[in-house]
Design a protein around this motif. Structure first.
Motif, mmCIF file in Angstrom:
data_model
loop_
_atom_site.group_PDB
_atom_site.id
_atom_site.type_symbol
_atom_site.label_atom_id
_atom_site.label_comp_id
_atom_site.label_asym_id
_atom_site.label_seq_id
_atom_site.Cartn_x
_atom_site.Cartn_y
_atom_site.Cartn_z
ATOM 1 N N ASN A 91 10.857 5.277 4.839
ATOM 2 C CA ASN A 91 11.082 6.373 5.881
ATOM 3 C C ASN A 91 12.271 5.207 6.599
ATOM 4 O OD1 ASN A 91 9.852 8.642 5.837
ATOM 5 N ND2 ASN A 91 7.502 7.721 6.454
ATOM 6 N N LYS A 92 11.976 4.148 6.985
ATOM 7 C CA LYS A 92 13.793 3.283 7.499
ATOM 8 C C LYS A 92 14.506 3.403 6.714
ATOM 9 C CE LYS A 92 9.927 -0.254 9.287
ATOM 10 N NZ LYS A 92 9.547 -1.294 9.603
ATOM 11 N N LYS A 93 14.568 3.585 5.403
ATOM 12 C CA LYS A 93 15.914 3.811 4.351
ATOM 13 C C LYS A 93 16.271 4.667 4.587
ATOM 14 C CE LYS A 93 15.683 -0.228 2.340
ATOM 15 N NZ LYS A 93 16.819 -1.001 2.369
ATOM 16 N N ILE A 126 14.801 7.715 4.058
ATOM 17 C CA ILE A 126 13.858 8.958 3.071
ATOM 18 C C ILE A 126 12.856 9.380 3.683
ATOM 19 C CG2 ILE A 126 12.895 9.236 0.977
ATOM 20 C CD1 ILE A 126 16.101 8.748 0.169
ATOM 21 N N ARG A 127 12.874 10.886 4.483
ATOM 22 C CA ARG A 127 11.997 11.319 5.387
ATOM 23 C C ARG A 127 10.824 11.654 4.113
ATOM 24 N NH1 ARG A 127 12.236 8.611 9.292
ATOM 25 N NH2 ARG A 127 14.578 8.224 10.282
ATOM 26 N N VAL A 128 9.711 11.265 4.119
ATOM 27 C CA VAL A 128 8.365 11.458 3.205
ATOM 28 C C VAL A 128 7.087 11.414 3.912
ATOM 29 C CG1 VAL A 128 8.557 9.180 1.432
ATOM 30 C CG2 VAL A 128 7.838 11.929 0.122
ATOM 31 N N SER A 129 6.414 11.421 3.428
ATOM 32 C CA SER A 129 5.507 12.276 4.322
ATOM 33 C C SER A 129 3.288 11.441 3.287
ATOM 34 C CB SER A 129 4.113 12.923 4.073
ATOM 35 O OG SER A 129 4.443 13.469 3.299
ATOM 36 N N GLN A 130 3.078 10.372 3.704
ATOM 37 C CA GLN A 130 1.627 9.788 2.447
ATOM 38 C C GLN A 130 1.279 10.798 1.548
ATOM 39 O OE1 GLN A 130 -0.850 6.693 3.999
ATOM 40 N NE2 GLN A 130 -1.465 6.395 2.480
ATOM 41 N N THR A 146 0.752 -1.607 -0.035
ATOM 42 C CA THR A 146 0.393 0.134 0.364
ATOM 43 C C THR A 146 0.879 1.254 0.464
ATOM 44 O OG1 THR A 146 0.043 0.206 2.115
ATOM 45 C CG2 THR A 146 -1.536 -1.103 1.465
ATOM 46 N N GLN A 147 0.175 2.615 -0.160
ATOM 47 C CA GLN A 147 0.853 3.585 -0.614
ATOM 48 C C GLN A 147 1.671 3.898 1.168
ATOM 49 O OE1 GLN A 147 -1.638 6.888 -1.331
ATOM 50 N NE2 GLN A 147 -1.304 6.762 -3.473
ATOM 51 N N ARG A 148 0.880 3.573 2.067
ATOM 52 C CA ARG A 148 1.630 2.995 3.796
ATOM 53 C C ARG A 148 2.111 2.710 3.403
ATOM 54 N NH1 ARG A 148 -2.947 4.054 8.548
ATOM 55 N NH2 ARG A 148 -3.163 5.242 6.850
ATOM 56 N N ASP A 149 2.564 1.968 3.408
ATOM 57 C CA ASP A 149 2.841 0.193 3.932
ATOM 58 C C ASP A 149 4.778 0.716 3.107
ATOM 59 O OD1 ASP A 149 2.017 -1.697 4.467
ATOM 60 O OD2 ASP A 149 1.607 -2.551 2.373
ATOM 61 N N LEU A 150 5.248 1.472 1.504
ATOM 62 C CA LEU A 150 6.115 1.719 0.614
ATOM 63 C C LEU A 150 6.352 3.353 1.757
ATOM 64 C CD1 LEU A 150 7.643 1.301 -1.573
ATOM 65 C CD2 LEU A 150 5.989 2.568 -2.653
ATOM 66 N N ILE A 193 13.279 -0.768 -3.194
ATOM 67 C CA ILE A 193 12.201 -1.344 -2.406
ATOM 68 C C ILE A 193 11.686 -1.705 -4.085
ATOM 69 C CG2 ILE A 193 10.625 -0.478 -1.189
ATOM 70 C CD1 ILE A 193 12.202 1.605 0.145
ATOM 71 N N LEU A 194 11.543 -1.126 -4.467
ATOM 72 C CA LEU A 194 10.414 -2.351 -5.607
ATOM 73 C C LEU A 194 11.493 -3.496 -5.991
ATOM 74 C CD1 LEU A 194 8.526 1.369 -6.652
ATOM 75 C CD2 LEU A 194 8.016 -0.434 -4.424
ATOM 76 N N LYS A 195 12.313 -2.970 -6.331
ATOM 77 C CA LYS A 195 13.615 -4.359 -7.274
ATOM 78 C C LYS A 195 12.647 -3.907 -8.107
ATOM 79 C CE LYS A 195 13.261 -7.659 -3.379
ATOM 80 N NZ LYS A 195 12.290 -8.292 -2.453
ATOM 81 N N VAL A 196 13.111 -2.484 -8.952
ATOM 82 C CA VAL A 196 12.605 -2.622 -10.658
ATOM 83 C C VAL A 196 14.494 -1.587 -10.792
ATOM 84 C CG1 VAL A 196 10.450 -2.854 -10.565
ATOM 85 C CG2 VAL A 196 11.736 -0.528 -10.134
#
Length: 66
Positions: free
Chosen positions: A24-26, A28-32, A15-19, A56-59
């Protein structure tokens, strides 16, 4: 990038929230809401953000930039 980003996220089963949480864990501070703007094409992520998204998306980064 908007449709591509959404398709890759959905293909990854996120989901957007998951991503956003993974970004954020990596460090990269970004809001939903900001991420949502990326998907709808109103804003574009910076190159550093694209790099982390691709991992993250493996692309490849190039696919996200198209």
């Amino acid at each position: 990038m908007p449709n591509i980003l959404r398709l890759f996220r959905q293909a990854a089963g996120l989901t957007q929230r998951d991503l956003v949480a993974k970004l954020n864990k990596k460090g990269i501070r970004v809001s939903q809401s900001t991420y949502s703007l990326w998907e709808t094409g109103y804003r574009r992520p910076e190159l550093e953000e694209v790099e982390v998204l691709s991992k993250i998306l493996k692309v490849r980064e190039e696919l996200l930039l198209s």
